[in-house]
Motif scaffolding. Structure first.
Motif, PDB file in Angstrom:
ATOM      1  N   ARG A 179       0.955  -1.666  -0.255  1.00 30.24           N
ATOM      2  CA  ARG A 179      -0.212  -0.005  -0.014  1.00 30.24           C
ATOM      3  C   ARG A 179       0.862   0.921   0.101  1.00 30.24           C
ATOM      4  NH1 ARG A 179      -3.479  -0.567   3.789  1.00 30.24           N
ATOM      5  NH2 ARG A 179      -5.328  -1.036   3.009  1.00 30.24           N
ATOM      6  N   SER A 180       1.351   0.638   0.470  1.00 29.94           N
ATOM      7  CA  SER A 180       3.069   2.242   0.906  1.00 29.94           C
ATOM      8  C   SER A 180       3.328   2.268  -0.750  1.00 29.94           C
ATOM      9  CB  SER A 180       3.383   2.489   1.668  1.00 29.94           C
ATOM     10  OG  SER A 180       5.008   3.316   1.610  1.00 29.94           O
ATOM     11  N   LEU A 181       3.576   1.957  -1.142  1.00 26.74           N
ATOM     12  CA  LEU A 181       4.300   1.706  -2.204  1.00 26.74           C
ATOM     13  C   LEU A 181       3.415   2.710  -3.573  1.00 26.74           C
ATOM     14  CD1 LEU A 181       7.290   1.546  -4.277  1.00 26.74           C
ATOM     15  CD2 LEU A 181       6.896  -0.491  -4.782  1.00 26.74           C
ATOM     16  N   THR A 182       2.388   1.612  -3.493  1.00 32.06           N
ATOM     17  CA  THR A 182       1.576   2.024  -4.306  1.00 32.06           C
ATOM     18  C   THR A 182       0.657   3.433  -4.124  1.00 32.06           C
ATOM     19  OG1 THR A 182       0.327  -0.170  -4.255  1.00 32.06           O
ATOM     20  CG2 THR A 182      -0.959   1.401  -4.686  1.00 32.06           C
ATOM     21  N   TRP A 183       0.198   4.070  -3.334  1.00 34.94           N
ATOM     22  CA  TRP A 183       0.266   5.108  -2.654  1.00 34.94           C
ATOM     23  C   TRP A 183       1.035   6.413  -3.628  1.00 34.94           C
ATOM     24  CZ3 TRP A 183      -2.999   5.855   2.418  1.00 34.94           C
ATOM     25  CH2 TRP A 183      -4.197   5.379   2.612  1.00 34.94           C
ATOM     26  N   LYS A 184       1.941   6.087  -2.891  1.00 37.05           N
ATOM     27  CA  LYS A 184       3.486   6.962  -3.853  1.00 37.05           C
ATOM     28  C   LYS A 184       3.725   7.341  -5.261  1.00 37.05           C
ATOM     29  CE  LYS A 184       6.795   6.054   0.082  1.00 37.05           C
ATOM     30  NZ  LYS A 184       6.398   5.181   0.991  1.00 37.05           N
ATOM     31  N   ILE A 185       3.058   5.685  -6.063  1.00 35.68           N
ATOM     32  CA  ILE A 185       2.508   6.180  -7.672  1.00 35.68           C
ATOM     33  C   ILE A 185       1.507   7.065  -7.577  1.00 35.68           C
ATOM     34  CG2 ILE A 185       2.426   5.194  -9.510  1.00 35.68           C
ATOM     35  CD1 ILE A 185       3.954   2.391  -7.736  1.00 35.68           C
ATOM     36  N   LEU A 186       0.237   6.338  -6.724  1.00 37.50           N
ATOM     37  CA  LEU A 186      -1.003   6.944  -7.340  1.00 37.50           C
ATOM     38  C   LEU A 186      -1.057   8.428  -6.604  1.00 37.50           C
ATOM     39  CD1 LEU A 186      -3.377   3.975  -6.443  1.00 37.50           C
ATOM     40  CD2 LEU A 186      -2.993   4.344  -8.298  1.00 37.50           C
ATOM     41  N   LEU A 187       0.126   9.387  -6.184  1.00 33.21           N
ATOM     42  CA  LEU A 187      -0.780  10.853  -5.769  1.00 33.21           C
ATOM     43  C   LEU A 187       0.936  11.228  -6.285  1.00 33.21           C
ATOM     44  CD1 LEU A 187      -0.804   9.579  -2.081  1.00 33.21           C
ATOM     45  CD2 LEU A 187      -2.140  10.955  -3.701  1.00 33.21           C
ATOM     46  N   ASN A 188       1.386  10.443  -7.409  1.00 33.88           N
ATOM     47  CA  ASN A 188       2.347  11.260  -8.074  1.00 33.88           C
ATOM     48  C   ASN A 188       3.463  11.083  -8.220  1.00 33.88           C
ATOM     49  OD1 ASN A 188       0.576  10.937 -11.202  1.00 33.88           O
ATOM     50  ND2 ASN A 188      -1.031  12.744  -9.140  1.00 33.88           N
ATOM     51  N   PHE A 247       3.017   5.021   5.782  1.00 33.81           N
ATOM     52  CA  PHE A 247       4.197   5.622   5.286  1.00 33.81           C
ATOM     53  C   PHE A 247       5.660   5.039   5.846  1.00 33.81           C
ATOM     54  CE2 PHE A 247       3.404   8.957   1.255  1.00 33.81           C
ATOM     55  CZ  PHE A 247       2.280   7.741   0.679  1.00 33.81           C
ATOM     56  N   ALA A 248       5.169   5.722   7.708  1.00 32.99           N
ATOM     57  CA  ALA A 248       5.348   5.339   8.962  1.00 32.99           C
ATOM     58  C   ALA A 248       5.555   4.253   9.337  1.00 32.99           C
ATOM     59  CB  ALA A 248       5.328   6.487  10.050  1.00 32.99           C
ATOM     60  N   THR A 249       4.695   3.405   8.898  1.00 32.72           N
ATOM     61  CA  THR A 249       4.428   1.705   9.083  1.00 32.72           C
ATOM     62  C   THR A 249       5.030   0.928   8.328  1.00 32.72           C
ATOM     63  OG1 THR A 249       1.932   1.614   8.856  1.00 32.72           O
ATOM     64  CG2 THR A 249       3.096   2.214  11.317  1.00 32.72           C
ATOM     65  N   ASP A 250       5.675   0.917   7.032  1.00 32.68           N
ATOM     66  CA  ASP A 250       6.352   0.505   6.191  1.00 32.68           C
ATOM     67  C   ASP A 250       7.288  -0.214   6.878  1.00 32.68           C
ATOM     68  OD1 ASP A 250       7.339  -0.396   3.687  1.00 32.68           O
ATOM     69  OD2 ASP A 250       6.858   1.272   2.420  1.00 32.68           O
TER      70      ASP A 250
END
Length: 406
Positions: A40-49, A244-247
């Motif tokens: 989820r952490s990695l996916t959100w970083k991509i989806l949020l550009n 992100f802080a719990t990745d």
């Protein structure tokens, strides 16, 4: 379980490609991101550009962006903290009301900082995460010598006018901050507690997660002076930082602060109109969004719409907060994260799917709503049952969207 494991494998295969297929990633994310393996952490970083679709450029891109963020901290916190406004080399008078006065800017910043401080302390009160110590305090701030005015010290030493009154756009309640409240904060840092005395700031050299969030929001407010900070932004940034802080991957977790700053900033581009009154009546302003939601409710649940009209139950009473905060206050954090998987996959459509989710939430309470008074219905919608199955809400929302499109 086999299906869930297959979903994890599909995500990991896609995220390991040199060139990530954004369309496929959005399809997977819309149906929910696994919490395992930092997906989820990695996916959100991509989806949020924030992350590029070209993985081969990630290392250079991340190094540049994280160094840039460290520069923001130096410019907005460290440099001003090394030369506090209280020093005698400030030529203008503290009582000066001139717009160009450094004191005027300083006091305005303090008002913003105090509001941020008040808000971030109560982030996700059901979790102890934000009160825990972070393993990655800001090194550049921690290494400053005695006399440096950190945000912590700045808050503790701030003295504003006797009473400051603000009105929350989200609740309509008037909130007061008096010198009595401020004086309670003027203890040494190890005993510095929140207004209700529940949370204790950690000793010098340590930082709680909420202090990291506070710093991000302060930096954001300084770099975006036209918008600054508005109450409610804390509810938007909280789930992002938590994710992100719990990745589980330490290489990502270490830079949760910088990565959160950029993802939050990018998200605010899409929803900033929700937090600025000047945009209330614009195409993407909150009033227009409430009108769109109401029209969708009329199309998908005419009986409920008619009841609301009869009871004069306006969307301002409940949907304002739903739409402004992306439902972050209506559900427990794990459910919010699941909802945001779908919303972030849909963000380029200005979160149109959020309207369907809101309608689904109302429809799933149809039996209660149709048989109760206005007062009961307002209470129900303002305190939406947190134990409602979010998966059922999302399934209903997808069904409504499919019916509406067809």
């Amino acid at each position: 379980m086999a299906l869930y494991q297959k979903t994890i494998e599909n995500f990991e295969t896609l995220l390991k490609c040199d060139i990530i297929d954004l369309k496929k990633l959005k399809t997977l994310a819309f149906n929910g991101c696994p919490a395992e393996n930092g997906i989820r952490s990695l996916t959100w970083k991509i989806l949020l550009n924030y992350l590029l679709l070209d993985r081969t450029k990630w290392e250079t891109h991340l190094a540049k962006q994280r160094e840039l963020y460290r520069g923001y901290i130096r410019d907005t916190i460290i440099k001003p903290g090394l030369t506090p406004t209280s020093h005698s080399d400030i030529v203008d008078h503290p009582l000066s009301s001139a717009p160009e006065s450094s004191w005027t800017a300083y006091f305005k910043e303090n008002e913003v900082l105090l509001q941020i401080d008040k808000d971030v302390r109560r982030l996700c009160p059901d979790l102890c995460f934000f009160q825990r110590k972070t393993d990655y305090p800001c090194a550049e701030i921690m290494k400053q010598e005695t006399g440096f005015e950190s945000l912590r010290k700045r808050i503790a030493s701030t003295s504003l006018k006797v009473e400051s009154q603000t009105q929350s756009r989200l609740t309509g309640r008037l909130e007061f901050l008096s010198n009595k409240t401020l004086s309670q904060k003027k203890n040494n840092s190890s005993n510095f507690t929140s207004d209700d005395g529940e949370y204790e700031i950690l000793a010098d050299g340590c930082e709680a997660h909420w202090e990291v969030v506070e710093r991000i929001l302060f930096v954001f407010s300084k770099l975006n002076s036209g918008q600054s900070y508005v109450q409610g932004m804390n509810e938007i940034i909280g789930p992002i930082y938590y994710t992100f802080a719990t990745d589980p991957n330490i290489e990502w977790r270490e830079y949760a602060e910088a990565d959160t700053f950029y993802c939050f900033t990018n998200l605010m581009i899409h929803i900033r109109e929700n937090f600025m009154k000047v945009y209330d009546n614009s195409e993407f302003g909150i009033r227009v969004r409430m009108q769109k939601y109401t029209m969708l409710l009329k199309q998908t649940a005419k009986d409920i719409y008619d009841l609301f009209e009869e009871q004069h139950l306006k969307p301002e009473f409940y949907a304002f907060r739903w739409l402004t905060l992306l439902l972050s206050q209506e559900f427990n954090l794990p459910d919010v994260l699941r909802i945001w998987d779908s919303l972030f996959a849909d963000q380029e459509q200005n979160f149109q799917f959020l309207f369907y989710i809101c309608c689904a939430m109302v429809i799933l309470q149809r039996d209660q709503l149709l048989n109760e008074t206005q007062a009961h219905n307002i209470k129900l919608l303002q305190s939406y049952p947190p134990d409602t199955d979010v998966h059922k809400i999302l399934e209903k929302a997808v069904e409504l969207k499919r019916m509406h499109v067809n």
